[in-house]
Design a protein around this motif. Structure first.
Motif, PDB file in Angstrom:
ATOM      1  N   VAL A 177      57.909 113.518  -1.257  1.00  0.00           N
ATOM      2  CA  VAL A 177      58.248 113.514   0.166  1.00  0.00           C
ATOM      3  C   VAL A 177      58.867 114.851   0.563  1.00  0.00           C
ATOM      4  CG1 VAL A 177      59.677 112.437   1.941  1.00  0.00           C
ATOM      5  CG2 VAL A 177      58.548 111.012   0.217  1.00  0.00           C
ATOM      6  N   LEU A 178      59.941 115.224  -0.122  1.00  0.00           N
ATOM      7  CA  LEU A 178      60.635 116.458   0.239  1.00  0.00           C
ATOM      8  C   LEU A 178      59.786 117.684  -0.059  1.00  0.00           C
ATOM      9  CD1 LEU A 178      63.114 117.843   1.317  1.00  0.00           C
ATOM     10  CD2 LEU A 178      64.127 117.721  -0.960  1.00  0.00           C
ATOM     11  N   THR A 179      59.065 117.689  -1.184  1.00  0.00           N
ATOM     12  CA  THR A 179      58.243 118.840  -1.525  1.00  0.00           C
ATOM     13  C   THR A 179      57.123 119.014  -0.522  1.00  0.00           C
ATOM     14  OG1 THR A 179      58.702 118.331  -3.845  1.00  0.00           O
ATOM     15  CG2 THR A 179      57.037 119.978  -3.415  1.00  0.00           C
ATOM     16  N   SER A 180      56.547 117.924  -0.037  1.00  0.00           N
ATOM     17  CA  SER A 180      55.501 118.029   0.981  1.00  0.00           C
ATOM     18  C   SER A 180      56.040 118.637   2.266  1.00  0.00           C
ATOM     19  CB  SER A 180      54.890 116.651   1.258  1.00  0.00           C
ATOM     20  OG  SER A 180      54.206 116.162   0.130  1.00  0.00           O
ATOM     21  N   ILE A 181      57.268 118.247   2.639  1.00  0.00           N
ATOM     22  CA  ILE A 181      57.882 118.836   3.833  1.00  0.00           C
ATOM     23  C   ILE A 181      58.075 120.331   3.637  1.00  0.00           C
ATOM     24  CG2 ILE A 181      59.959 118.882   5.265  1.00  0.00           C
ATOM     25  CD1 ILE A 181      60.297 115.890   4.686  1.00  0.00           C
ATOM     26  N   GLN A 182      58.615 120.736   2.502  1.00  0.00           N
ATOM     27  CA  GLN A 182      58.894 122.141   2.272  1.00  0.00           C
ATOM     28  C   GLN A 182      57.622 122.959   2.096  1.00  0.00           C
ATOM     29  OE1 GLN A 182      61.761 122.240  -1.005  1.00  0.00           O
ATOM     30  NE2 GLN A 182      63.408 122.355   0.480  1.00  0.00           N
ATOM     31  N   ALA A 183      56.590 122.351   1.531  1.00  0.00           N
ATOM     32  CA  ALA A 183      55.390 123.120   1.205  1.00  0.00           C
ATOM     33  C   ALA A 183      54.420 123.229   2.365  1.00  0.00           C
ATOM     34  CB  ALA A 183      54.680 122.486   0.009  1.00  0.00           C
ATOM     35  N   THR A 184      54.387 122.238   3.259  1.00  0.00           N
ATOM     36  CA  THR A 184      53.303 122.204   4.245  1.00  0.00           C
ATOM     37  C   THR A 184      53.767 122.230   5.691  1.00  0.00           C
ATOM     38  OG1 THR A 184      53.241 119.768   4.293  1.00  0.00           O
ATOM     39  CG2 THR A 184      51.915 120.864   2.608  1.00  0.00           C
ATOM     40  N   ALA A 185      55.058 122.098   5.961  1.00  0.00           N
ATOM     41  CA  ALA A 185      55.520 122.079   7.351  1.00  0.00           C
ATOM     42  C   ALA A 185      55.715 123.500   7.874  1.00  0.00           C
ATOM     43  CB  ALA A 185      56.828 121.301   7.460  1.00  0.00           C
ATOM     44  N   PRO A 186      55.384 123.751   9.119  1.00  0.00           N
ATOM     45  CA  PRO A 186      55.738 125.038   9.736  1.00  0.00           C
ATOM     46  C   PRO A 186      57.249 125.208   9.749  1.00  0.00           C
ATOM     47  CG  PRO A 186      54.182 123.802  11.101  1.00  0.00           C
ATOM     48  CD  PRO A 186      54.662 122.865  10.040  1.00  0.00           C
ATOM     49  N   ASP A 187      57.707 126.442   9.911  1.00  0.00           N
ATOM     50  CA  ASP A 187      59.132 126.736   9.765  1.00  0.00           C
ATOM     51  C   ASP A 187      60.025 125.816  10.599  1.00  0.00           C
ATOM     52  OD1 ASP A 187      58.550 128.713   8.000  1.00  0.00           O
ATOM     53  OD2 ASP A 187      58.721 130.354   9.436  1.00  0.00           O
ATOM     54  N   ARG A 188      59.722 125.691  11.891  1.00  0.00           N
ATOM     55  CA  ARG A 188      60.599 124.909  12.775  1.00  0.00           C
ATOM     56  C   ARG A 188      60.605 123.436  12.382  1.00  0.00           C
ATOM     57  NH1 ARG A 188      59.730 125.680  19.094  1.00  0.00           N
ATOM     58  NH2 ARG A 188      60.221 127.784  18.371  1.00  0.00           N
ATOM     59  N   LEU A 189      59.440 122.888  12.061  1.00  0.00           N
ATOM     60  CA  LEU A 189      59.366 121.481  11.696  1.00  0.00           C
ATOM     61  C   LEU A 189      59.995 121.243  10.330  1.00  0.00           C
ATOM     62  CD1 LEU A 189      58.327 118.725  12.628  1.00  0.00           C
ATOM     63  CD2 LEU A 189      56.184 119.202  11.421  1.00  0.00           C
ATOM     64  N   ARG A 190      59.919 122.248   9.428  1.00  0.00           N
ATOM     65  CA  ARG A 190      60.525 122.076   8.115  1.00  0.00           C
ATOM     66  C   ARG A 190      62.034 121.930   8.234  1.00  0.00           C
ATOM     67  NH1 ARG A 190      59.989 126.705   6.048  1.00  0.00           N
ATOM     68  NH2 ARG A 190      57.819 126.476   5.450  1.00  0.00           N
ATOM     69  N   THR A 191      62.675 122.773   9.014  1.00  0.00           N
ATOM     70  CA  THR A 191      64.122 122.683   9.189  1.00  0.00           C
ATOM     71  C   THR A 191      64.522 121.326   9.747  1.00  0.00           C
ATOM     72  OG1 THR A 191      64.250 125.064   9.578  1.00  0.00           O
ATOM     73  CG2 THR A 191      66.116 123.734  10.313  1.00  0.00           C
ATOM     74  N   ARG A 192      63.809 120.884  10.763  1.00  0.00           N
ATOM     75  CA  ARG A 192      64.098 119.568  11.340  1.00  0.00           C
ATOM     76  C   ARG A 192      63.820 118.464  10.332  1.00  0.00           C
ATOM     77  NH1 ARG A 192      60.631 118.449  16.460  1.00  0.00           N
ATOM     78  NH2 ARG A 192      61.695 120.381  17.033  1.00  0.00           N
ATOM     79  N   GLY A 193      62.752 118.618   9.566  1.00  0.00           N
ATOM     80  CA  GLY A 193      62.378 117.601   8.594  1.00  0.00           C
ATOM     81  C   GLY A 193      63.420 117.424   7.503  1.00  0.00           C
ATOM     82  N   ILE A 194      64.003 118.525   7.021  1.00  0.00           N
ATOM     83  CA  ILE A 194      65.014 118.436   5.967  1.00  0.00           C
ATOM     84  C   ILE A 194      66.273 117.749   6.487  1.00  0.00           C
ATOM     85  CG2 ILE A 194      66.568 119.816   4.527  1.00  0.00           C
ATOM     86  CD1 ILE A 194      64.264 121.758   4.113  1.00  0.00           C
ATOM     87  N   ILE A 195      66.668 118.064   7.730  1.00  0.00           N
ATOM     88  CA  ILE A 195      67.825 117.399   8.319  1.00  0.00           C
ATOM     89  C   ILE A 195      67.561 115.903   8.466  1.00  0.00           C
ATOM     90  CG2 ILE A 195      69.236 117.210  10.406  1.00  0.00           C
ATOM     91  CD1 ILE A 195      68.873 120.213  10.787  1.00  0.00           C
ATOM     92  N   LEU A 196      66.361 115.558   8.955  1.00  0.00           N
ATOM     93  CA  LEU A 196      66.027 114.141   9.125  1.00  0.00           C
ATOM     94  C   LEU A 196      65.895 113.436   7.781  1.00  0.00           C
ATOM     95  CD1 LEU A 196      63.414 114.367  12.032  1.00  0.00           C
ATOM     96  CD2 LEU A 196      65.763 113.533  12.154  1.00  0.00           C
ATOM     97  N   PHE A 197      65.415 114.148   6.772  1.00  0.00           N
ATOM     98  CA  PHE A 197      65.324 113.569   5.429  1.00  0.00           C
ATOM     99  C   PHE A 197      66.711 113.183   4.927  1.00  0.00           C
ATOM    100  CE2 PHE A 197      65.414 114.031   0.818  1.00  0.00           C
ATOM    101  CZ  PHE A 197      64.326 113.257   0.423  1.00  0.00           C
ATOM    102  N   THR A 198      67.681 114.073   5.136  1.00  0.00           N
ATOM    103  CA  THR A 198      69.054 113.781   4.720  1.00  0.00           C
ATOM    104  C   THR A 198      69.613 112.586   5.487  1.00  0.00           C
ATOM    105  OG1 THR A 198      69.389 116.121   4.249  1.00  0.00           O
ATOM    106  CG2 THR A 198      71.356 114.763   4.483  1.00  0.00           C
ATOM    107  N   ALA A 199      69.404 112.584   6.808  1.00  0.00           N
ATOM    108  CA  ALA A 199      69.914 111.477   7.619  1.00  0.00           C
ATOM    109  C   ALA A 199      69.216 110.169   7.291  1.00  0.00           C
ATOM    110  CB  ALA A 199      69.738 111.799   9.103  1.00  0.00           C
ATOM    111  N   ALA A 200      67.935 110.239   6.900  1.00  0.00           N
ATOM    112  CA  ALA A 200      67.186 109.011   6.603  1.00  0.00           C
ATOM    113  C   ALA A 200      67.798 108.261   5.437  1.00  0.00           C
ATOM    114  CB  ALA A 200      65.723 109.348   6.294  1.00  0.00           C
ATOM    115  N   GLY A 201      68.374 108.990   4.478  1.00  0.00           N
ATOM    116  CA  GLY A 201      69.025 108.320   3.359  1.00  0.00           C
ATOM    117  C   GLY A 201      70.172 107.446   3.822  1.00  0.00           C
ATOM    118  N   ALA A 202      70.986 107.977   4.748  1.00  0.00           N
ATOM    119  CA  ALA A 202      72.103 107.199   5.272  1.00  0.00           C
ATOM    120  C   ALA A 202      71.609 106.025   6.105  1.00  0.00           C
ATOM    121  CB  ALA A 202      73.010 108.093   6.109  1.00  0.00           C
ATOM    122  N   VAL A 203      70.616 106.266   6.964  1.00  0.00           N
ATOM    123  CA  VAL A 203      70.085 105.202   7.816  1.00  0.00           C
ATOM    124  C   VAL A 203      69.508 104.076   6.975  1.00  0.00           C
ATOM    125  CG1 VAL A 203      68.295 104.639   9.493  1.00  0.00           C
ATOM    126  CG2 VAL A 203      69.639 106.724   9.769  1.00  0.00           C
ATOM    127  N   ALA A 204      68.768 104.432   5.927  1.00  0.00           N
ATOM    128  CA  ALA A 204      68.129 103.411   5.090  1.00  0.00           C
ATOM    129  C   ALA A 204      69.158 102.551   4.377  1.00  0.00           C
ATOM    130  CB  ALA A 204      67.206 104.084   4.075  1.00  0.00           C
TER     131      ALA A 204
END
Length: 514
Positions: free
Chosen positions: A152-179
């Motif tokens: 999941v995280l590697t796909s975000i880092q490897a394939t997301a454009p710069d702006r979406l990658r930054t947002r994706g990593i923040i949301l990935f961190t928050a998703a752990g708490a939400v889950a």
């Protein structure tokens, strides 16, 4: 709630982009040249985050349901602890090679396989008829989670454009708490709707369905792999996984069972296996290979400190939710929904602080982790004092604010620690160090439940409280024994926070001197 955070990984490239990638990468900061038609979209990111949700959902849910599981399957407190530890331990063991498997064979492919296995195993856990079969299924579930989580995280880092990658990593961190919060709340709601022996089984089915819901959307996630995948070192992975299991099982069951011969034998086997693992890692590195835990990386002081900080943090983190759940049920007679409401403040504080972390870190800098760790020690001692003065009737009013503070400072501890350690790690070691930090997250949670959970029950029993979490202390007058056990475990966790703060101060002091 397992606060999975961005780690340094082999960034790799999408299949369509032939740019070369070094074998070991520092933390991803810029993306390779991506074909816009093959770059990750917002829809693909949403699918990846949905796929990640059941990983922490099951930890939060099962943590709340341990008493119901123990009662239904006639398992004592150590059996309940083993149900939790089996998942996190095999999860940690699987992480050491699963990222490399995705780099080699395709991340979406491994994500698909892992999600199918996780969904099926989660449903099967709801059909378990004994604690032995449940522990075995939970161990397999941890392996499945460890297989797809890095993708999941590697796909975000490897394939997301710069702006979406930054947002994706923040949301990935928050998703752990939400889950994790969702896992506790959903489990609490089901627990008050269904009979106890059916409720925990229904939650397992819900967990499996969440994993399977992500499958149709995987078509929005493009396949990617590394153009220079790392070696797998399967022998090292097997030795490490076997050694960790042989270590955690006796530490979980031994204290309450009086340390029978088999538990001491397993500890001996763990020592032999982990020693063989260390020797194998040295031999592999001398031959020019890349073992799962390279000794040369461990010789880097900042990495050693970072690994110890990670272990200390997650040992305490893994124990706190377990202890609160056990104490609330036994001392206050809280049902599943009541326990979820008690821990809701902790999860909410963590989530809000995690979302505010980038701004806080920008203003305060890395020393925020020193201040936050000191705050954690104070909050834990405050909770210990509140528990010691508890009359055993209901949750004291002062508990909830302290839990909110505890969740917030924990979010401010590990995120900056991870970023600080990796930013000071040499580039050649950054990818491997990030993987080790992630692995120790899960191992620390398992050890926290095993060690501090056992301490909680042992001290409570010695002080006159019930050894398990299935009887209401209010009815037996044994709430004071439980309070002593809980306060003792919290004090040990406060000591872990102090050591964390000292290590963080050592790391940041170099910057001040410079």
């Amino acid at each position: 709630m397992t606060p999975s955070l961005p780690t340094a990984v082999d960034q790799g490239t999408p299949v369509a982009a032939p740019a070369s990638t070094p074998a070991v990468m520092p933390p991803a900061t810029t993306s390779p040249a991506l074909n816009p038609a093959r770059a990750l979209t917002a829809g693909g990111l949403a699918v990846l985050l949905l796929a990640f949700l059941p990983v922490n959902f099951t930890f939060g849910a099962v943590n709340l349901l341990i008493p119901a599981i123990a009662a239904d399957l006639d398992a004592g407190p150590s059996g309940g602890q083993l149900v939790l530890s089996a998942y996190t331990t095999t999860f940690a063991a699987g992480l050491v090679v699963s990222g490399r498997l995705g780099d080699r064979y395709g991340r979406r492919r491994l994500l698909l396989i892992g999600l199918i296995a996780f969904g099926a195993l989660a449903v099967l856990t709801g059909l378990a008829q004994s604690v032995v079969s449940l522990v075995a299924l939970r161990a397999a579930l941890g392996l499945a989670a460890g297989l797809f989580t890095p993708q999941v995280l590697t796909s975000i880092q490897a394939t997301a454009p710069d702006r979406l990658r930054t947002r994706g990593i923040i949301l990935f961190t928050a998703a752990g708490a939400v889950a994790s919060i969702a896992g506790q709340v959903v489990a609490g709601a089901i627990a008050v709707t269904f009979p106890e022996h059916l409720a925990w089984r229904a939650v397992q089915v819900v967990t499996g369905l969440i994993a399977l819901l992500a499958l149709p959307g995987l078509r929005a996630v493009q396949e990617s792999r590394s153009t220079a995948p790392l070696g797998l070192d399967l022998r090292g992975a097997v030795l490490l996984g076997g050694g960790l299991v042989a270590l955690v099982v006796p530490l979980t069951l031994g204290p309450t069972a009086g340390w029978p011969a088999w538990s001491l034998g397993l500890l001996g086997a763990a020592a032999v296996t982990l020693t063989a693992f260390a020797l194998a890692q040295r031999a592999t590195e001398r031959r020019g290979g890349l073992p799962v835990v390279p000794p040369s990386v461990l010789r880097v002081a900042v990495v050693r400190n970072g690994l110890l900080m990670t272990l200390l943090f997650f040992v305490s983190y893994g124990a706190i939710l377990y202890e609160i759940s056990q104490y609330a049920r036994t001392a206050w007679g809280a049902d599943g929904w009541g326990v979820a409401m008690v821990t809701l403040g902790f999860g909410g504080g963590f989530l809000v602080a995690a979302l505010l972390l980038p701004g806080v870190l920008g203003r305060v800098g890395p020393r925020i982790m020193v201040y936050a760790a000191s705050g954690q020690a104070v909050a834990l001692l405050g909770i210990a004092l509140v528990v010691a003065l508890d009359d055993g009737r209901s949750a004291p009013p002062a508990l909830q604010p302290l839990l909110i503070v505890l969740g917030a400072v924990q979010a401010l501890m590990y995120g900056p620690a991870l970023q600080t350690v990796l930013s000071r790690t040499p580039d050649w070691a950054a990818g491997v160090a990030g993987g080790l930090l992630t692995t120790l997250q899960q191992l620390g949670i398992g050890l926290g439940v095993a060690l501090l959970g056992s301490l909680f029950h042992a001290v409570a029993a010695a002080a006159g409280g019930p050894a398990g979490g299935t009887a209401a202390a209010n009815a037996t007058g044994s709430g004071s024994g439980l309070a002593v056990g809980f306060a003792t475990a919290l004090t040990v966790q406060a000591g872990c926070a102090v050591v964390f703060a000292l290590l963080a101060h050592h790391i940041t002091r170099r910057d001040a001197a410079g």
